[in-house]
Structures are given as C-alpha cells and as structure tokens.
Design an enzyme around this catalytic site. Structure first.
Site, PDB file in Angstrom:
ATOM      1  N   THR A  12      -0.865   7.685  -1.078  1.00  0.00           N
ATOM      2  CA  THR A  12      -2.159   7.585  -1.765  1.00  0.00           C
ATOM      3  C   THR A  12      -3.064   6.515  -1.142  1.00  0.00           C
ATOM      4  OG1 THR A  12      -1.367   5.896  -3.294  1.00  0.00           O
ATOM      5  CG2 THR A  12      -1.060   8.192  -3.949  1.00  0.00           C
ATOM      6  N   ASP A  16       1.263  -1.551  12.276  1.00  0.00           N
ATOM      7  CA  ASP A  16       1.560  -2.104  10.946  1.00  0.00           C
ATOM      8  C   ASP A  16       1.935  -3.571  11.108  1.00  0.00           C
ATOM      9  OD1 ASP A  16       2.980  -2.976   8.596  1.00  0.00           O
ATOM     10  OD2 ASP A  16       3.129  -0.870   8.006  1.00  0.00           O
ATOM     11  N   ARG A  51       0.840  -1.185   0.000  1.00  0.00           N
ATOM     12  CA  ARG A  51       0.000   0.000   0.000  1.00  0.00           C
ATOM     13  C   ARG A  51       0.885   1.248   0.000  1.00  0.00           C
ATOM     14  NH1 ARG A  51      -4.443   1.560   4.583  1.00  0.00           N
ATOM     15  NH2 ARG A  51      -2.575   2.087   5.730  1.00  0.00           N
ATOM     16  N   ASP A  75       5.282  -4.861   9.521  1.00  0.00           N
ATOM     17  CA  ASP A  75       6.470  -4.383  10.233  1.00  0.00           C
ATOM     18  C   ASP A  75       6.624  -5.075  11.582  1.00  0.00           C
ATOM     19  OD1 ASP A  75       7.370  -2.684   8.287  1.00  0.00           O
ATOM     20  OD2 ASP A  75       6.356  -0.917   9.078  1.00  0.00           O
TER      21      ASP A  75
HETATM   22  C1  PRP Z   1      -1.110  -3.777   4.948  1.00  0.00           C
HETATM   23  C2  PRP Z   1      -1.989  -4.967   5.313  1.00  0.00           C
HETATM   24  C3  PRP Z   1      -2.914  -5.072   4.135  1.00  0.00           C
HETATM   25  C4  PRP Z   1      -3.085  -3.632   3.730  1.00  0.00           C
HETATM   26  C5  PRP Z   1      -4.395  -3.145   4.296  1.00  0.00           C
HETATM   27  O1  PRP Z   1      -0.091  -4.187   4.113  1.00  0.00           O
HETATM   28  O2  PRP Z   1      -1.298  -6.138   5.582  1.00  0.00           O
HETATM   29  O3  PRP Z   1      -2.375  -5.832   3.062  1.00  0.00           O
HETATM   30  O4  PRP Z   1      -1.999  -2.885   4.296  1.00  0.00           O
HETATM   31  O5  PRP Z   1      -4.656  -1.859   3.846  1.00  0.00           O
HETATM   32  P1  PRP Z   1      -5.843  -1.497   2.861  1.00  0.00           P
HETATM   33  O6  PRP Z   1      -7.041  -2.275   3.310  1.00  0.00           O
HETATM   34  O7  PRP Z   1      -6.000  -0.019   3.053  1.00  0.00           O
HETATM   35  O8  PRP Z   1      -5.424  -1.831   1.464  1.00  0.00           O
HETATM   36  P2  PRP Z   1       1.086  -3.221   3.605  1.00  0.00           P
HETATM   37  O9  PRP Z   1       0.719  -2.576   2.306  1.00  0.00           O
HETATM   38  O10 PRP Z   1       1.480  -2.292   4.715  1.00  0.00           O
HETATM   39  O11 PRP Z   1       2.261  -4.234   3.258  1.00  0.00           O
HETATM   40  P3  PRP Z   1       3.110  -5.204   4.215  1.00  0.00           P
HETATM   41  O12 PRP Z   1       2.193  -6.304   4.666  1.00  0.00           O
HETATM   42  O13 PRP Z   1       4.180  -5.704   3.310  1.00  0.00           O
HETATM   43  O14 PRP Z   1       3.637  -4.386   5.360  1.00  0.00           O
END
Ligand code: PRP
Length: 215
Positions: free
Chosen positions: A114, A206, A110, A209
């Site tokens: 944005t 997160d 994500r 992380d």
């Molecule tokens: C996080 C989480 C989801 C997403 C949720 O992942 O694990 O995949 O964000 O957000 P959304 O519903 O607004 O799309 P992230 O993009 O932080 O990646 P990561 O798991 O690699 O940290």
C-alpha cells in the site's frame, strides 16, 4: 550555502562537491554496507553545518587563559529525531558534530504493497518546544512517512521543525508542501521521480536494508 531550488522554495539542495562526491558513492550499488554506513554518517555531519545556520544563540561570559570575554552558545535544547530504521544512520553523524543534542525516536515502516507508513514506535521528549527539532530520514519518497512523523512531532509539541534527508522525490516534496508549506527541507538531491514500486529513481535503493545488510 546550499542552493534553494527555484521550483521548490524552502527546499535547500546541497550542491557542495564533497557532499555530491559522497552521495554518488552512496548511490553506487556495489558500495558495501560498511562503506554505506560511513558515507551516510559523513554526509549527515557535513549537512549539519548549514541546517543549524539560523539556530538561536545567546551570549555567554567565559574566561580564556588570558582574560574574560563574551562568547556565543546555542540557545534552547536541540532534538534530533531519526525515523527508524534508516534515519539512525544519519542521526549518528548529526550527533557526532552536535553531541549536546538529545534524540527522540520514531519507528515507521512503509507497507510495501500500500506504501502507507505504519507507526511502531513513538519515543519523544515531552518538551519538544524547548528548542529546534531536526527530523532525519535519508529517503523522502511518497512523503507518507515524513508527513506521519511530522504529525507525531507537532502532536508532541514541536514548534521549530525542519526535515533533513539525502534523496527527495518531487512527489514527496509536494506531499509535505500540502500540509506544511513553510517547513524547511534540506536534501543532498532531488531525484527524477518514483517508480511503480514507490522507489525513488535513480535513488540509492532501500536505505534501511543497505545500512544494515538486510537486503
Ligand atoms: C523508508 C525510508 C523512509 C520511507 C520513505 O523506510 O527510510 O522512512 O521508506 O518512504 P515514503 O516517503 O514513501 O513514506 P522503510 O519503511 O523502508 O523502513 P526502514 O528504514 O526500516 O527500511
């Protein structure tokens, strides 16, 4: 049985004390990465019990040490699809109790500005319609990642699909509902809302992380 949320039909919230106990420690900010991984793994394993409740089965003839009998086995090929990275933490727990399932991988990150998901990996089995598919991602925030992942799964042929997460925001549930009104969503909690940075509150931070110590 998890309780269906009256405001969100098709969303099953796991109100089980053991799951809520573990979820509380997952949320706690002082919980170490090591403990966080273990808790996510355990909760996912416990959730599988209900997520698979209506999976198709078929009779199978077996021999016990005493005589022949008819047993039951799961029908079709089950596919677990974690959304990287955080979904991997849950998929491990799912595979512990369902080792016969196969795993497809979707990489979605994500954009922090944005909040839009960007796909960087799509590694799915070709015949996703061969049985039930479980999409796993601990966080359902704006719902952008889940909706993108579901589109990739539908494109790859998934017909019998459900989403398993740990913490869902009402905004994310509504987003999914707009495109997949009937899709079952299994979650350990529906939290209050998203904050101005698109984080679920109270949430658990997160997940990716915290799982991998990259905070
Ligand atoms: C996080 C989480 C989801 C997403 C949720 O992942 O694990 O995949 O964000 O957000 P959304 O519903 O607004 O799309 P992230 O993009 O932080 O990646 P990561 O798991 O690699 O940290």
């Amino acid at each position: 049985m998890p309780a269906p949320d009256p405001d969100h039909p098709h969303v099953l919230v796991f109100d089980h004390p053991l799951i809520q106990h573990k979820l509380t420690w997952l949320r706690e900010k002082s919980t170490s990465s090591r403990a966080f991984r273990a808790l996510m793994y355990q909760i996912a394993g416990l959730m599988v019990f209900e997520v698979t409740r209506r999976f198709p089965t078929e009779p199978v003839e077996i021999e016990t040490p005493l005589e022949g009998t008819t047993g039951t086995r799961l029908r079709g090929t089950i596919t677990v699809v974690p959304v990287l990275r955080a979904g991997l933490g849950m998929a491990e727990g799912v595979m512990e109790v369902m080792p016969e399932a196969r795993v497809g991988h979707l990489g979605l990150a994500r954009d922090e500005r944005t909040l839009l998901p960007k796909a960087y990996l799509n590694k799915l089995p070709r015949d996703l319609d061969a049985g039930p598919v479980i999409l796993v991602d601990p966080m359902l925030a704006t719902g952008g990642s889940a909706v993108a992942a579901m589109a990739m799964l539908r494109e790859a042929g998934a017909t019998d699909l459900r989403l398993m997460c740990l913490v869902a925001a009402p905004e994310g549930i509504a987003r999914i509902r707009a495109v997949e009104p009937e899709l079952p969503i299994y979650t350990a909690a529906i939290d209050r809302k998203l904050n101005e940075r698109g984080f679920i509150v109270p949430g658990l931070g997160d997940a990716g992380d915290r799982l991998y110590g990259t905070v």
